[in-house]
Design a protein around this motif. Structure first.
Motif, PDB file in Angstrom:
ATOM      1  N   VAL A  11       0.846  -1.205   0.000  1.00 34.01           N
ATOM      2  CA  VAL A  11       0.000   0.000   0.000  1.00 34.01           C
ATOM      3  C   VAL A  11       0.875   1.246   0.000  1.00 34.01           C
ATOM      4  CG1 VAL A  11      -1.665   1.327   1.357  1.00 34.01           C
ATOM      5  CG2 VAL A  11      -1.960  -1.129   1.097  1.00 34.01           C
ATOM      6  N   LEU A  12       1.896   1.255   0.878  1.00 31.84           N
ATOM      7  CA  LEU A  12       2.790   2.416   0.948  1.00 31.84           C
ATOM      8  C   LEU A  12       3.586   2.599  -0.340  1.00 31.84           C
ATOM      9  CD1 LEU A  12       4.127   2.157   4.607  1.00 31.84           C
ATOM     10  CD2 LEU A  12       2.457   3.772   3.694  1.00 31.84           C
ATOM     11  N   ALA A  13       3.973   1.498  -0.988  1.00 33.76           N
ATOM     12  CA  ALA A  13       4.747   1.586  -2.227  1.00 33.76           C
ATOM     13  C   ALA A  13       3.944   2.217  -3.359  1.00 33.76           C
ATOM     14  CB  ALA A  13       5.238   0.202  -2.640  1.00 33.76           C
ATOM     15  N   GLU A  14       2.630   2.090  -3.310  1.00 33.11           N
ATOM     16  CA  GLU A  14       1.774   2.646  -4.367  1.00 33.11           C
ATOM     17  C   GLU A  14       1.423   4.110  -4.150  1.00 33.11           C
ATOM     18  OE1 GLU A  14       0.681   1.412  -7.310  1.00 33.11           O
ATOM     19  OE2 GLU A  14       2.168  -0.136  -6.841  1.00 33.11           O
ATOM     20  N   VAL A  15       1.685   4.645  -2.961  1.00 37.01           N
ATOM     21  CA  VAL A  15       1.311   6.031  -2.670  1.00 37.01           C
ATOM     22  C   VAL A  15       2.084   7.010  -3.546  1.00 37.01           C
ATOM     23  CG1 VAL A  15       1.311   7.850  -0.908  1.00 37.01           C
ATOM     24  CG2 VAL A  15       0.540   5.543  -0.330  1.00 37.01           C
ATOM     25  N   GLY A  16       3.377   6.823  -3.691  1.00 37.61           N
ATOM     26  CA  GLY A  16       4.191   7.749  -4.491  1.00 37.61           C
ATOM     27  C   GLY A  16       3.705   7.880  -5.928  1.00 37.61           C
ATOM     28  N   PRO A  17       3.580   6.762  -6.670  1.00 38.96           N
ATOM     29  CA  PRO A  17       3.068   6.868  -8.038  1.00 38.96           C
ATOM     30  C   PRO A  17       1.663   7.475  -8.100  1.00 38.96           C
ATOM     31  CG  PRO A  17       4.108   4.730  -7.705  1.00 38.96           C
ATOM     32  CD  PRO A  17       4.059   5.411  -6.366  1.00 38.96           C
ATOM     33  N   ARG A  18       0.842   7.163  -7.101  1.00 35.73           N
ATOM     34  CA  ARG A  18      -0.513   7.725  -7.076  1.00 35.73           C
ATOM     35  C   ARG A  18      -0.455   9.243  -6.899  1.00 35.73           C
ATOM     36  NH1 ARG A  18      -2.359   4.488  -3.605  1.00 35.73           N
ATOM     37  NH2 ARG A  18      -3.232   3.016  -5.074  1.00 35.73           N
ATOM     38  N   LEU A  19       0.446   9.721  -6.029  1.00 33.47           N
ATOM     39  CA  LEU A  19       0.603  11.163  -5.825  1.00 33.47           C
ATOM     40  C   LEU A  19       1.039  11.854  -7.119  1.00 33.47           C
ATOM     41  CD1 LEU A  19       2.406  11.263  -2.346  1.00 33.47           C
ATOM     42  CD2 LEU A  19       0.046  11.923  -2.841  1.00 33.47           C
ATOM     43  N   ARG A  20       2.007  11.230  -7.819  1.00 32.97           N
ATOM     44  CA  ARG A  20       2.493  11.810  -9.072  1.00 32.97           C
ATOM     45  C   ARG A  20       1.361  11.866 -10.106  1.00 32.97           C
ATOM     46  NH1 ARG A  20       7.314   9.326 -10.045  1.00 32.97           N
ATOM     47  NH2 ARG A  20       8.400  11.157  -9.306  1.00 32.97           N
ATOM     48  N   ARG A  21       0.608  10.765 -10.265  1.00 29.64           N
ATOM     49  CA  ARG A  21      -0.504  10.739 -11.244  1.00 29.64           C
ATOM     50  C   ARG A  21      -1.544  11.798 -10.906  1.00 29.64           C
ATOM     51  NH1 ARG A  21       0.167   5.150 -10.611  1.00 29.64           N
ATOM     52  NH2 ARG A  21      -1.633   5.044  -9.210  1.00 29.64           N
ATOM     53  N   LEU A  22      -1.881  11.921  -9.634  1.00 31.31           N
ATOM     54  CA  LEU A  22      -2.890  12.901  -9.217  1.00 31.31           C
ATOM     55  C   LEU A  22      -2.409  14.323  -9.491  1.00 31.31           C
ATOM     56  CD1 LEU A  22      -5.628  13.463  -7.852  1.00 31.31           C
ATOM     57  CD2 LEU A  22      -4.434  13.418  -5.659  1.00 31.31           C
ATOM     58  N   ARG A  23      -1.157  14.602  -9.154  1.00 33.48           N
ATOM     59  CA  ARG A  23      -0.620  15.948  -9.383  1.00 33.48           C
ATOM     60  C   ARG A  23      -0.662  16.289 -10.863  1.00 33.48           C
ATOM     61  NH1 ARG A  23       4.011  17.494 -11.162  1.00 33.48           N
ATOM     62  NH2 ARG A  23       5.137  15.570 -10.692  1.00 33.48           N
ATOM     63  N   LYS A  24      -0.218  15.346 -11.704  1.00 36.67           N
ATOM     64  CA  LYS A  24      -0.206  15.601 -13.150  1.00 36.67           C
ATOM     65  C   LYS A  24      -1.621  15.726 -13.706  1.00 36.67           C
ATOM     66  CE  LYS A  24       4.323  13.754 -14.189  1.00 36.67           C
ATOM     67  NZ  LYS A  24       5.130  12.840 -14.976  1.00 36.67           N
ATOM     68  N   ALA A  25      -2.538  14.890 -13.221  1.00 35.61           N
ATOM     69  CA  ALA A  25      -3.928  14.966 -13.690  1.00 35.61           C
ATOM     70  C   ALA A  25      -4.559  16.304 -13.327  1.00 35.61           C
ATOM     71  CB  ALA A  25      -4.748  13.823 -13.096  1.00 35.61           C
ATOM     72  N   ARG A  26      -4.127  16.894 -12.234  1.00 35.01           N
ATOM     73  CA  ARG A  26      -4.649  18.192 -11.804  1.00 35.01           C
ATOM     74  C   ARG A  26      -3.916  19.353 -12.468  1.00 35.01           C
ATOM     75  NH1 ARG A  26      -9.163  17.733  -8.218  1.00 35.01           N
ATOM     76  NH2 ARG A  26      -9.016  15.630  -7.426  1.00 35.01           N
ATOM     77  N   GLY A  27      -2.865  19.022 -13.233  1.00 35.71           N
ATOM     78  CA  GLY A  27      -2.098  20.061 -13.913  1.00 35.71           C
ATOM     79  C   GLY A  27      -1.230  20.875 -12.977  1.00 35.71           C
ATOM     80  N   ALA A  28      -0.899  20.311 -11.835  1.00 31.82           N
ATOM     81  CA  ALA A  28      -0.074  21.033 -10.858  1.00 31.82           C
ATOM     82  C   ALA A  28       1.403  20.729 -11.088  1.00 31.82           C
ATOM     83  CB  ALA A  28      -0.466  20.616  -9.436  1.00 31.82           C
ATOM     84  N   THR A  29       2.220  21.692 -10.805  1.00 33.63           N
ATOM     85  CA  THR A  29       3.672  21.497 -10.872  1.00 33.63           C
ATOM     86  C   THR A  29       4.169  21.219  -9.458  1.00 33.63           C
ATOM     87  OG1 THR A  29       4.153  23.818 -10.454  1.00 33.63           O
ATOM     88  CG2 THR A  29       3.873  23.149 -12.778  1.00 33.63           C
ATOM     89  N   PRO A  30       5.353  20.611  -9.319  1.00 37.08           N
ATOM     90  CA  PRO A  30       5.900  20.429  -7.978  1.00 37.08           C
ATOM     91  C   PRO A  30       6.027  21.749  -7.220  1.00 37.08           C
ATOM     92  CG  PRO A  30       7.090  19.054  -9.527  1.00 37.08           C
ATOM     93  CD  PRO A  30       6.164  19.942 -10.333  1.00 37.08           C
ATOM     94  N   ALA A  31       6.435  22.809  -7.918  1.00 37.86           N
ATOM     95  CA  ALA A  31       6.585  24.111  -7.262  1.00 37.86           C
ATOM     96  C   ALA A  31       5.229  24.650  -6.809  1.00 37.86           C
ATOM     97  CB  ALA A  31       7.260  25.099  -8.206  1.00 37.86           C
TER      98      ALA A  31
END
Length: 188
Positions: free
Chosen positions: A4-24
């Motif tokens: 479950v913890l291993a999947e959190v990182g990729p899920r965070l990245r997908r969500l951020r990109k889907a929302r059009g957000a940048t890391p900054a």
């Protein structure tokens, strides 16, 4: 848990990109540094609530969505009644072992007590009728709304004590596992 913890990182990245957000942009919205966000997304940093809550708030999603919590299954217990020794038992729990719950119907009858013992601990709550309980040296009659609890290693027997059947709830657990019933005190 590790999966479950291993999947959190990729899920965070997908969500951020889907929302059009940048890391900054996400860093600015959450107060979490860009490097920490990067380590979270790549799985180099374990996610904790102090990091996930601000990210969930910034993306306006439930925390469950970030961690991929399993869906809650249908809570209804759909079981068939079982008849044993003239009594009807409705299982109210699905999982074998551990604490078990039953609704029991004992028909009216002139049964003679035949106390038995077995490992476990039991709690009974009378729903309707009158239930006779023989427990060791005790012989008690319980009415609707009354409850008892006992160690099933003590010889015990129960049957209908009235002009009709007795209906009750039974919680049964392994030896040493006691029921904890909490009730709010009445305000006077």
């Amino acid at each position: 848990m590790e999966e479950v913890l291993a999947e959190v990182g990729p899920r965070l990245r997908r969500l951020r990109k889907a929302r059009g957000a940048t890391p900054a942009g996400l860093s600015e919205a959450t107060g979490i540094s860009v490097s920490t966000l990067s380590r979270l997304e790549s799985g180099l940093r374990k996610p904790g609530l102090e990091l996930l809550l601000p990210i969930a708030r910034a993306h306006e999603v439930a925390l469950d969505e970030l961690v991929g919590a399993p869906a809650v299954r249908d809570p209804q217990v759909r079981s068939q009644p079982v008849r044993r020794h003239g009594r009807t038992y409705w299982p109210l729990t699905r999982q074998p072992g551990g604490l078990q719950a039953y609704k029991v119907l004992v028909p009216q009858g002139p049964d003679e007590p035949d106390p038995r013992t077995h490992e476990g601990y039991e709690w009974l709550y009378v729903l309707a009728g009158r239930l006779r309980l023989v427990l060791g040296d005790h012989d008690v009659v319980l009415g609707s709304g009354e409850a008892v609890e006992f160690d099933t290693r003590v010889p015990h027997w129960f049957g209908s004590a009235g002009e009709g059947p007795a209906e009750f709830l039974s919680l049964f657990g392994p030896q040493g596992e006691r029921m904890h019933v909490r009730a709010r005190s009445r305000r006077t």
